[in-house]
Design an enzyme around this catalytic site. Sequence first.
Site, mmCIF file in Angstrom:
data_model
loop_
_atom_site.group_PDB
_atom_site.id
_atom_site.type_symbol
_atom_site.label_atom_id
_atom_site.label_comp_id
_atom_site.label_asym_id
_atom_site.label_seq_id
_atom_site.Cartn_x
_atom_site.Cartn_y
_atom_site.Cartn_z
ATOM 1 N N HIS A 1 0.835 -0.937 0.275
ATOM 2 C CA HIS A 1 0.235 0.320 0.078
ATOM 3 C C HIS A 1 1.354 1.346 -0.002
ATOM 4 O O HIS A 1 0.732 2.139 -0.691
ATOM 5 C CB HIS A 1 -0.349 -0.196 1.439
ATOM 6 C CG HIS A 1 -2.225 1.490 1.031
ATOM 7 N ND1 HIS A 1 -1.271 2.370 1.331
ATOM 8 C CD2 HIS A 1 -2.920 1.137 0.770
ATOM 9 C CE1 HIS A 1 -2.863 3.225 1.543
ATOM 10 N NE2 HIS A 1 -3.659 2.305 0.788
ATOM 11 N N HIS A 2 1.765 1.062 0.576
ATOM 12 C CA HIS A 2 2.710 2.629 0.934
ATOM 13 C C HIS A 2 4.170 2.393 1.405
ATOM 14 O O HIS A 2 4.095 1.173 2.247
ATOM 15 C CB HIS A 2 2.197 4.036 1.346
ATOM 16 C CG HIS A 2 2.382 3.789 2.848
ATOM 17 N ND1 HIS A 2 0.845 2.927 3.992
ATOM 18 C CD2 HIS A 2 2.984 4.256 3.563
ATOM 19 C CE1 HIS A 2 1.692 3.392 4.779
ATOM 20 N NE2 HIS A 2 2.632 3.977 4.916
ATOM 21 N N GLN B 1 10.382 0.999 7.066
ATOM 22 C CA GLN B 1 8.690 1.340 6.639
ATOM 23 C C GLN B 1 7.709 0.700 5.148
ATOM 24 O O GLN B 1 7.238 1.714 4.750
ATOM 25 C CB GLN B 1 7.725 1.913 7.668
ATOM 26 C CG GLN B 1 6.063 1.786 8.102
ATOM 27 C CD GLN B 1 5.617 2.603 8.421
ATOM 28 O OE1 GLN B 1 4.660 3.240 7.417
ATOM 29 N NE2 GLN B 1 6.033 3.051 9.159
ATOM 30 N N HIS C 1 3.944 -1.129 5.043
ATOM 31 C CA HIS C 1 2.331 -1.160 4.980
ATOM 32 C C HIS C 1 1.889 -2.012 4.269
ATOM 33 O O HIS C 1 1.815 -1.568 2.612
ATOM 34 C CB HIS C 1 1.414 0.263 5.502
ATOM 35 C CG HIS C 1 0.040 0.118 4.513
ATOM 36 N ND1 HIS C 1 -0.371 0.961 4.638
ATOM 37 C CD2 HIS C 1 -0.706 -0.792 6.345
ATOM 38 C CE1 HIS C 1 -2.209 0.282 5.109
ATOM 39 N NE2 HIS C 1 -2.023 -0.808 5.634
ATOM 40 N N HIS D 1 -0.872 15.087 6.433
ATOM 41 C CA HIS D 1 -0.866 13.828 7.130
ATOM 42 C C HIS D 1 -1.904 13.905 8.691
ATOM 43 O O HIS D 1 -1.849 14.866 9.595
ATOM 44 C CB HIS D 1 -0.254 13.122 7.547
ATOM 45 C CG HIS D 1 -0.523 12.168 9.180
ATOM 46 N ND1 HIS D 1 -0.626 11.104 8.977
ATOM 47 C CD2 HIS D 1 -0.080 12.442 10.334
ATOM 48 C CE1 HIS D 1 -0.855 9.995 9.885
ATOM 49 N NE2 HIS D 1 0.016 10.835 10.607
ATOM 50 N N HIS E 1 -5.530 12.096 11.014
ATOM 51 C CA HIS E 1 -6.133 10.277 11.012
ATOM 52 C C HIS E 1 -7.249 10.255 10.395
ATOM 53 O O HIS E 1 -7.365 11.240 9.043
ATOM 54 C CB HIS E 1 -6.129 10.178 12.430
ATOM 55 C CG HIS E 1 -4.510 10.274 12.990
ATOM 56 N ND1 HIS E 1 -4.774 10.022 14.160
ATOM 57 C CD2 HIS E 1 -3.394 10.126 12.580
ATOM 58 C CE1 HIS E 1 -3.633 9.801 14.830
ATOM 59 N NE2 HIS E 1 -2.858 10.078 14.028
ATOM 60 N N MET F 1 -4.391 14.134 14.023
ATOM 61 C CA MET F 1 -3.073 14.740 14.015
ATOM 62 C C MET F 1 -3.554 15.480 12.422
ATOM 63 O O MET F 1 -4.324 15.159 11.855
ATOM 64 C CB MET F 1 -2.028 14.246 13.423
ATOM 65 C CG MET F 1 -1.645 13.813 14.943
ATOM 66 S SD MET F 1 0.217 12.351 13.890
ATOM 67 C CE MET F 1 1.402 11.748 15.660
#
Length: 870
Positions: free
Chosen positions: A102-103, A165, A167, A237, A239, A309
């Site tokens: 996904h990313h 990282q 995802h 960014h 949520h 956030m």
Amino acid sequence: MAGARSLLVLLLVSQSSCLGFRSPLSVFKRFKETARSFSDECLGTTRPVIPIDSSDFALDIRMPGVTPKQSDTYFCMSMRLPTDEEAFVIDFKPRASMDTVHHMLLFGCNMPSSTGSYWFCDEGTCIDKSNILYAWARNAPPTRLPKGVGFRVGGETGSKYFVLQVHYGDISAFRDNHKDCSGVSLHLTRLPQPLIAGMYLMMSVDTVIPAGEKVVNSDISCHYKKYPMHVFAYRVHTHHLGKVVSGYRVRNEQWTLIGRQSPQLPQAFYPVEHPIDISFGDILAARCVFTGEGRTEATHIGGTSSDEMCNLYIMYYMEAKHAVSFMTCTQNVAPDMFRTIPPEANIPIPVKPDMVMMHGHHKGKIETESKDKTSLLQQPKREEEVLEQDFHVEEALDWPGIYLLPGQVSGVALDLKNNLVIFHRGDHVWDGNSFDSKFVYQQRGLGPIEEDTILVIDPNNATVLQSSGKNLFYLPHGLSVDKDGNYWVTDVALHQVFKLDPNSKEGPLLILGRSMQPGSDQNHFCQPTDVAVDPDTGTIFVSDGYCNSRIMQFSPSGHYITQWGEESSGINPKPGQFSVPHSLALVPHLGQLCVADRENGRIQCFKTDTKEFVQEIKHASFGRNVFAISYVSGLLFAVNGKPYFGDQEPVQGFVMNFSNGEIIDVFKPVRKHFDMPHDITASEDGTVYVGDAHTNTVWKFTSAEKMEHRSVKKAGIEAQDIKESKAVVDTKMENNPASSELQKIQRKQKLIREPDSGVPVVLITTLLVIPVVALLAIAIFIRWKKSRAFGADSEHKLEASSGRVLGKFRGKGSGGLNLGNFFASRKGYSRKGFDRLSTEGSDQEKDEDDGSESEEEYSAPLPVPTTSSS
């Protein structure tokens, strides 16, 4: 208190680096393998450090053959920089497929959260502060560093570790239990780079979103007090509750967009549309728009999925000797400034379900998951339902520009300084006698328009700043301004398109088409209507026009490339069919060109590269015509035409959300009225100008919140605003002598009075009161001083004198202006300039009356017009 605030900032910066959900199976679970082993399926990853030459090398940072067992798994792995010397990352290449990943995010830090080969990211990415260096996401463009720009790593101040990282959203691709080795390859060099990349983080730390609140704005702003930095990418960014995040540079009260994006889209760094420099003294500003709908309690800023956030990451570069690798802004130093934020910042960006970004931070997933799903399901369908502060425009009643009254206003645009540019027809008009059945212009004998047809107008006080275009045009039509400030105009009589330098008197820079020769091949136009120039490629698009139903594309140098479109057939025209393509609007960041398909009463949008049809925008409130459109910052503005006999739709302006075509607002002028609004243009701050070819008028509209919308008539200030505006025009015109051509225009402005208002009351009142008071005072003094000498006769003499003086003032105030005589004195005068125009093949609405109405009032009958030779 300051220490607590600093602690909160540090905590949020660290937590914002981790985007993983906490799985109930992964609590305190960590993979302990210390050897970097790879699956046989991950060929080519056993050499993470690859020498390129004596100074450059590559790092292949990959997952060591992992198989996620559940959807929305976040895995992290780390790699130490293989040198202690200073190095520079100058390129990134993603090694991932959107079918499985996904990313991905790549961080730089000095101590990763784990020493294992990989771990669940919900345990953290780095122990110390981490900086995002790179982001890749499905359906998002890759981050590209400009030439000569690099991220500084290693050495005394740079990061020692890279942490990757990944995802994994939907794990259906792992049904065969294969191993994944997604990652990113870095190109590093030991050669010092002249420009150093860095990150500027704008972040709210104290926003509270009340439960059930439709719209909550979180604003951030800071003064920039460093050496110049150059922005080339951004990332937003939030949520689940975030709808749109926008960032700006504010300089001299002018807002320049850095980036605007939905935080529900893939969290990648998106390139800025145009490079932006930030200098000492500028203000960096950001707004996050949230909704509290679906929540039962207030939401605060925090690191869990139940918190929120508001982050804007700005990727920039600076000169190496002044470079700062990381800066933050967590305050709002100029809250009042946000009253003038561009309206786009308040409009959410619709996101398709398959593009929605998954969010999660540490604890709290289980207890908030159902709540967040409910929140997502309850998202309103229309942007105007989300926004409490609906975008609204209303006429700027203190703007005196409606009294300019040039010729027929065919085009309006804004130059690079946000000055208004008007294209008008002077003493020429378009009526039923202008063209024959083959569209050949029949009034060539009048010669070109002998006055300046292009006026540059001060947007604040309507002063004429500059004028040009005399003896060039016969029947002006379309006007646009390109990114270099050049004017692009069309003339329907000449059947040509012109590129003009506003600062040059050397003639057109480029001419397309053949003079006075209508046609339908590659070298001819037939009454072309408008031009749009792509700001990135310089590609020229021409809508052609009244007798050709097509859009033509030319290279920047004017070479024919292609065309598309055909004449409409039937009552339900198909995509790509036109009936008078009348106006163009480019949407550069989406690569789209929109066309006002005038007689079909709709707007069609196409891809500029493939010419593929994208969408149609059509509303019953448009009526049968859409005359002109203008796009700016996510909003599409339009004006329709006068209704046919029996139709109910009024003539008005429209504001639409471009992403879904929904109408946000409609608007009309208060002073005078729309009769045939022919063109429209809008600026980034929400200011809108409309030019009318029947009333020869330009209106200015400014944005306002509907909750603060004033009813001018109820306030009882309509007449006062009109009269005061006229007084401003008169004063400005008297105090600004200019060139002889400008003086003609300004003398014309001085003579204009508001239709239907009669003689200006304020002027007469002032002229009456001041002399009377002065004369009475003189009379009293004289009578007291000389009463004995003159006796009783003095009173009568004074009254007689006063009456003569007062009579002179009355005569000056009530003499009025004969507009007909003024225009009749101009060469080529025709009575048609004042009568409602014929509509046969012309630029006018389909009138059903007898044409007896007039937009002007005259103090004396018009003289009989002389016959013009043709």
